[in-house]
Design a protein around this motif. Sequence first.
Motif, PDB file in Angstrom:
ATOM      1  N   ILE A   1     -12.262  -7.926 -70.885  1.00  0.00           N
ATOM      2  CA  ILE A   1     -11.211  -8.939 -71.038  1.00  0.00           C
ATOM      3  C   ILE A   1      -9.955  -8.298 -71.610  1.00  0.00           C
ATOM      4  O   ILE A   1      -8.836  -8.556 -71.149  1.00  0.00           O
ATOM      5  CB  ILE A   1     -11.694 -10.087 -71.943  1.00  0.00           C
ATOM      6  N   ALA A   2     -10.140  -7.427 -72.598  1.00  0.00           N
ATOM      7  CA  ALA A   2      -9.001  -6.728 -73.189  1.00  0.00           C
ATOM      8  C   ALA A   2      -8.285  -5.861 -72.157  1.00  0.00           C
ATOM      9  O   ALA A   2      -7.076  -5.628 -72.243  1.00  0.00           O
ATOM     10  CB  ALA A   2      -9.464  -5.869 -74.357  1.00  0.00           C
ATOM     11  N   GLY A   3      -9.050  -5.409 -71.158  1.00  0.00           N
ATOM     12  CA  GLY A   3      -8.468  -4.594 -70.099  1.00  0.00           C
ATOM     13  C   GLY A   3      -7.809  -5.404 -69.002  1.00  0.00           C
ATOM     14  O   GLY A   3      -7.297  -4.838 -68.023  1.00  0.00           O
ATOM     15  N   GLY A   4      -7.810  -6.733 -69.155  1.00  0.00           N
ATOM     16  CA  GLY A   4      -7.087  -7.583 -68.213  1.00  0.00           C
ATOM     17  C   GLY A   4      -7.923  -8.269 -67.163  1.00  0.00           C
ATOM     18  O   GLY A   4      -7.385  -8.951 -66.286  1.00  0.00           O
TER      19      GLY A   4
ATOM     20  N   ALA B   1      -5.709 -12.795 -75.636  1.00  0.00           N
ATOM     21  CA  ALA B   1      -4.650 -11.887 -76.070  1.00  0.00           C
ATOM     22  C   ALA B   1      -5.006 -11.206 -77.385  1.00  0.00           C
ATOM     23  O   ALA B   1      -4.613 -10.059 -77.628  1.00  0.00           O
ATOM     24  CB  ALA B   1      -3.335 -12.647 -76.218  1.00  0.00           C
ATOM     25  N   GLU B   2      -5.780 -11.901 -78.219  1.00  0.00           N
ATOM     26  CA  GLU B   2      -6.204 -11.303 -79.478  1.00  0.00           C
ATOM     27  C   GLU B   2      -7.191 -10.176 -79.241  1.00  0.00           C
ATOM     28  O   GLU B   2      -7.198  -9.174 -79.968  1.00  0.00           O
ATOM     29  CB  GLU B   2      -6.805 -12.374 -80.388  1.00  0.00           C
ATOM     30  N   PHE B   3      -8.048 -10.323 -78.223  1.00  0.00           N
ATOM     31  CA  PHE B   3      -8.942  -9.235 -77.828  1.00  0.00           C
ATOM     32  C   PHE B   3      -8.116  -8.001 -77.458  1.00  0.00           C
ATOM     33  O   PHE B   3      -8.407  -6.892 -77.895  1.00  0.00           O
ATOM     34  CB  PHE B   3      -9.776  -9.645 -76.611  1.00  0.00           C
ATOM     35  N   THR B   4      -7.112  -8.221 -76.617  1.00  0.00           N
ATOM     36  CA  THR B   4      -6.293  -7.117 -76.128  1.00  0.00           C
ATOM     37  C   THR B   4      -5.571  -6.425 -77.271  1.00  0.00           C
ATOM     38  O   THR B   4      -5.569  -5.184 -77.368  1.00  0.00           O
ATOM     39  CB  THR B   4      -5.271  -7.628 -75.094  1.00  0.00           C
TER      40      THR B   4
ATOM     41  N   VAL C   1      -6.418  -2.511 -78.329  1.00  0.00           N
ATOM     42  CA  VAL C   1      -5.355  -1.495 -78.244  1.00  0.00           C
ATOM     43  C   VAL C   1      -5.107  -0.892 -79.622  1.00  0.00           C
ATOM     44  O   VAL C   1      -4.987   0.332 -79.780  1.00  0.00           O
ATOM     45  CB  VAL C   1      -4.064  -2.102 -77.662  1.00  0.00           C
ATOM     46  N   LYS C   2      -5.046  -1.739 -80.632  1.00  0.00           N
ATOM     47  CA  LYS C   2      -4.777  -1.265 -82.000  1.00  0.00           C
ATOM     48  C   LYS C   2      -5.860  -0.314 -82.492  1.00  0.00           C
ATOM     49  O   LYS C   2      -5.558   0.673 -83.173  1.00  0.00           O
ATOM     50  CB  LYS C   2      -4.673  -2.464 -82.949  1.00  0.00           C
ATOM     51  N   GLU C   3      -7.108  -0.593 -82.126  1.00  0.00           N
ATOM     52  CA  GLU C   3      -8.216   0.247 -82.570  1.00  0.00           C
ATOM     53  C   GLU C   3      -8.515   1.405 -81.630  1.00  0.00           C
ATOM     54  O   GLU C   3      -9.460   2.157 -81.844  1.00  0.00           O
ATOM     55  CB  GLU C   3      -9.485  -0.619 -82.744  1.00  0.00           C
ATOM     56  N   GLY C   4      -7.703   1.533 -80.559  1.00  0.00           N
ATOM     57  CA  GLY C   4      -7.880   2.657 -79.638  1.00  0.00           C
ATOM     58  C   GLY C   4      -9.070   2.508 -78.705  1.00  0.00           C
ATOM     59  O   GLY C   4      -9.562   3.477 -78.142  1.00  0.00           O
TER      60      GLY C   4
END
Length: 210
Positions: free
Chosen positions: A160-163, A197-200, A204-207
């Motif tokens: 999901i974070a990857g879109g 969006a919070e997942f994304t 991203v923040k945690e790499g």
Amino acid sequence: MLKILTADDHAVVRAGVRQILSESKDMRGVVEAETGAEAVRQAALGHFDVILLDVSLPDKNGLEVLKMLRQQNPDQAVLMLSMHPEEQYAIRALKAGARGYLTKESAPAELVSAVRKVSKGGRYISLAMAEKLAFYLDQDQQLMPHQLLSDREYQVMLMIAGGKTVSEIADELGLSVKTISTNRVRAMQKMAMRHNAEFTYYAVKEGLVS
């Protein structure tokens, strides 16, 4: 002479691995499996010095297969060989009992070296991953939000974070939309999040994703 089982749903990858390993005189044969269930069945039928296991398989998450293989044979040497970056799955794989983690972008010589090392009881991770693992072990016992997730919840969160949409994930993993939605909701509850969006942002923040 080492006997190898490679589990990957892509025939081209399996063929490439077989070609690379067959060029080494100490590799006496590579058996192929296309699914997690087939990998478990093959491992039950015969001894393998090393099992090369992908994280993404059509019927089961590779980490689930890893646990099944370890339950079947606690001494089985398993080397994860995946397209996913180390940051995403390496620590989970090592905690689940894998002897090492290698990305498919690695050089052929590195694959051969890794197979030989884990077959002798050693562990194989990159220098960059060793530094990350040391940092992880130095942290206190308080888990980060994504470390609270099950393997499936974590996989869904990353996708999901990857879109990807829930429907796309269901198609890719061969699971129902309801199953994916349930894992999404559970992941959000555990991580105290409300929106994709919070997942994304978190990943991203945690790499975890680029």
